[in-house]
Design a protein around this motif. Structure first.
Motif, PDB file in Angstrom:
ATOM      1  N   PHE A  85     -11.593  22.061  43.119  1.00  0.00           N
ATOM      2  CA  PHE A  85     -11.763  23.669  41.572  1.00  0.00           C
ATOM      3  C   PHE A  85     -10.584  23.495  41.182  1.00  0.00           C
ATOM      4  CE2 PHE A  85     -12.220  27.827  41.033  1.00  0.00           C
ATOM      5  CZ  PHE A  85     -13.429  27.891  40.519  1.00  0.00           C
ATOM      6  N   ALA A  86      -9.611  23.893  41.311  1.00  0.00           N
ATOM      7  CA  ALA A  86      -7.836  23.941  40.574  1.00  0.00           C
ATOM      8  C   ALA A  86      -8.518  22.827  39.630  1.00  0.00           C
ATOM      9  CB  ALA A  86      -7.271  24.167  40.855  1.00  0.00           C
ATOM     10  N   LEU A  87      -8.611  21.497  40.205  1.00  0.00           N
ATOM     11  CA  LEU A  87      -8.599  20.947  39.078  1.00  0.00           C
ATOM     12  C   LEU A  87     -10.452  20.552  38.313  1.00  0.00           C
ATOM     13  CD1 LEU A  87      -7.358  17.967  37.619  1.00  0.00           C
ATOM     14  CD2 LEU A  87      -8.795  17.134  39.449  1.00  0.00           C
ATOM     15  N   PHE A  88     -11.075  20.795  38.823  1.00  0.00           N
ATOM     16  CA  PHE A  88     -12.038  20.881  37.727  1.00  0.00           C
ATOM     17  C   PHE A  88     -12.567  21.822  36.952  1.00  0.00           C
ATOM     18  CE2 PHE A  88     -16.450  23.193  36.290  1.00  0.00           C
ATOM     19  CZ  PHE A  88     -16.541  22.222  35.902  1.00  0.00           C
ATOM     20  N   CYS A  89     -11.485  23.401  37.152  1.00  0.00           N
ATOM     21  CA  CYS A  89     -11.761  24.172  35.987  1.00  0.00           C
ATOM     22  C   CYS A  89      -9.841  23.768  35.467  1.00  0.00           C
ATOM     23  CB  CYS A  89     -10.805  25.684  36.829  1.00  0.00           C
ATOM     24  SG  CYS A  89     -11.775  26.303  37.606  1.00  0.00           S
ATOM     25  N   ALA A  90      -9.564  23.021  35.371  1.00  0.00           N
ATOM     26  CA  ALA A  90      -7.845  22.983  34.521  1.00  0.00           C
ATOM     27  C   ALA A  90      -8.760  22.176  33.335  1.00  0.00           C
ATOM     28  CB  ALA A  90      -7.409  22.134  35.135  1.00  0.00           C
ATOM     29  N   LEU A  91     -10.028  21.351  33.695  1.00  0.00           N
ATOM     30  CA  LEU A  91     -10.337  20.320  33.172  1.00  0.00           C
ATOM     31  C   LEU A  91     -11.548  20.416  32.151  1.00  0.00           C
ATOM     32  CD1 LEU A  91     -10.058  17.166  35.674  1.00  0.00           C
ATOM     33  CD2 LEU A  91      -9.025  17.427  33.450  1.00  0.00           C
ATOM     34  N   ASN A  92     -12.511  21.711  32.819  1.00  0.00           N
ATOM     35  CA  ASN A  92     -13.691  22.572  32.209  1.00  0.00           C
ATOM     36  C   ASN A  92     -13.080  23.336  30.292  1.00  0.00           C
ATOM     37  OD1 ASN A  92     -16.126  22.985  32.015  1.00  0.00           O
ATOM     38  ND2 ASN A  92     -16.100  24.551  33.872  1.00  0.00           N
ATOM     39  N   THR A  93     -12.354  24.057  30.493  1.00  0.00           N
ATOM     40  CA  THR A  93     -11.689  24.047  29.422  1.00  0.00           C
ATOM     41  C   THR A  93     -12.232  23.829  27.608  1.00  0.00           C
ATOM     42  OG1 THR A  93      -9.863  23.919  28.913  1.00  0.00           O
ATOM     43  CG2 THR A  93      -9.843  25.115  30.470  1.00  0.00           C
ATOM     44  N   PRO A  94     -12.323  24.713  27.342  1.00  0.00           N
ATOM     45  CA  PRO A  94     -13.170  24.389  25.345  1.00  0.00           C
ATOM     46  C   PRO A  94     -11.703  23.258  25.230  1.00  0.00           C
ATOM     47  CG  PRO A  94     -13.048  27.131  25.904  1.00  0.00           C
ATOM     48  CD  PRO A  94     -12.562  26.178  27.360  1.00  0.00           C
ATOM     49  N   ALA A  95     -12.795  22.527  24.366  1.00  0.00           N
ATOM     50  CA  ALA A  95     -11.487  21.665  23.557  1.00  0.00           C
ATOM     51  C   ALA A  95     -11.934  22.286  21.807  1.00  0.00           C
ATOM     52  CB  ALA A  95     -11.816  19.680  23.488  1.00  0.00           C
ATOM     53  N   ALA A 103     -20.838  16.736  33.059  1.00  0.00           N
ATOM     54  CA  ALA A 103     -20.322  16.427  34.424  1.00  0.00           C
ATOM     55  C   ALA A 103     -20.352  18.037  34.414  1.00  0.00           C
ATOM     56  CB  ALA A 103     -18.298  15.487  34.566  1.00  0.00           C
ATOM     57  N   ARG A 104     -19.518  18.664  33.261  1.00  0.00           N
ATOM     58  CA  ARG A 104     -19.137  19.605  33.535  1.00  0.00           C
ATOM     59  C   ARG A 104     -21.131  20.767  33.899  1.00  0.00           C
ATOM     60  NH1 ARG A 104     -16.104  19.075  28.878  1.00  0.00           N
ATOM     61  NH2 ARG A 104     -14.087  18.888  29.284  1.00  0.00           N
ATOM     62  N   ASN A 105     -21.806  20.306  33.206  1.00  0.00           N
ATOM     63  CA  ASN A 105     -23.304  20.910  33.475  1.00  0.00           C
ATOM     64  C   ASN A 105     -24.029  20.608  34.944  1.00  0.00           C
ATOM     65  OD1 ASN A 105     -23.559  21.870  31.078  1.00  0.00           O
ATOM     66  ND2 ASN A 105     -24.284  20.056  30.251  1.00  0.00           N
ATOM     67  N   LYS A 106     -23.159  19.693  35.269  1.00  0.00           N
ATOM     68  CA  LYS A 106     -23.744  19.622  37.165  1.00  0.00           C
ATOM     69  C   LYS A 106     -23.060  20.660  37.999  1.00  0.00           C
ATOM     70  CE  LYS A 106     -25.403  14.642  37.123  1.00  0.00           C
ATOM     71  NZ  LYS A 106     -24.502  13.253  37.768  1.00  0.00           N
ATOM     72  N   TYR A 107     -21.189  20.480  37.398  1.00  0.00           N
ATOM     73  CA  TYR A 107     -20.540  21.054  38.225  1.00  0.00           C
ATOM     74  C   TYR A 107     -21.523  22.780  38.227  1.00  0.00           C
ATOM     75  CZ  TYR A 107     -17.004  23.745  40.309  1.00  0.00           C
ATOM     76  OH  TYR A 107     -15.766  24.905  40.853  1.00  0.00           O
ATOM     77  N   ARG A 108     -21.928  23.502  37.241  1.00  0.00           N
ATOM     78  CA  ARG A 108     -22.341  24.557  37.137  1.00  0.00           C
ATOM     79  C   ARG A 108     -23.772  24.787  37.905  1.00  0.00           C
ATOM     80  NH1 ARG A 108     -20.881  23.737  30.961  1.00  0.00           N
ATOM     81  NH2 ARG A 108     -18.869  24.188  30.685  1.00  0.00           N
ATOM     82  N   ALA A 109     -24.890  23.391  37.585  1.00  0.00           N
ATOM     83  CA  ALA A 109     -25.717  23.828  38.311  1.00  0.00           C
ATOM     84  C   ALA A 109     -25.317  23.171  39.911  1.00  0.00           C
ATOM     85  CB  ALA A 109     -26.669  22.221  37.823  1.00  0.00           C
ATOM     86  N   PHE A 110     -24.944  22.537  40.358  1.00  0.00           N
ATOM     87  CA  PHE A 110     -24.247  22.783  41.312  1.00  0.00           C
ATOM     88  C   PHE A 110     -23.857  24.241  42.045  1.00  0.00           C
ATOM     89  CE2 PHE A 110     -21.931  21.249  45.375  1.00  0.00           C
ATOM     90  CZ  PHE A 110     -22.641  20.438  45.987  1.00  0.00           C
TER      91      PHE A 110
END
Length: 122
Positions: free
Chosen positions: A8-18, A91-98
């Protein structure tokens, strides 16, 4: 539980806006940070500051991981680093949907994925 938190921490780190220019350069990171974030080394200087901060926060916990957990972390971070921006967004969208799926259904899906991965590994 530790794996779930790490993932989860890895996803959060990688899910920040660019959106923000990155001021921290790879060469300024400590050797321990560079080890933990090695898969991102080629992209680091171009990452937004917010994403760098998130990744550095995750890297703080890297020394506490077992050898197997470190390998898994680096593997996942490496896979993420090779995705195109379009693939990352998917991948972010899939994670949000999941995340919106009821917990019991998520457990079933995770179990199915584990079984599939085990079959492929044989």
């Amino acid at each position: 539980m530790k794996r779930a938190v790490s993932a989860f921490a890895l996803f959060c780190a990688l899910n920040t806006p660019a959106a923000i220019a990155a001021p921290a350069y790879w060469r300024t990171l400590t050797p321990a940070q560079q080890e933990a974030l090695a898969p991102m080394s080629q992209q680091w200087d171009g990452l937004p500051e917010t994403q760098q901060r998130s990744l550095l926060n995750v890297a703080k916990h890297y020394p506490e991981l077992s050898a197997k957990e470190k390998q898994r972390f680096l593997s996942r971070l490496g896979a993420w680093s090779r995705l195109s921006p379009k693939q990352r967004e998917a991948a972010r969208n899939k994670y949000r949907a999941f995340s919106k799926v009821p917990e019991e259904k998520r457990k079933q899906v995770r179990q199915m994925v584990k079984e599939e991965q085990a079959r492929k590994a044989e």
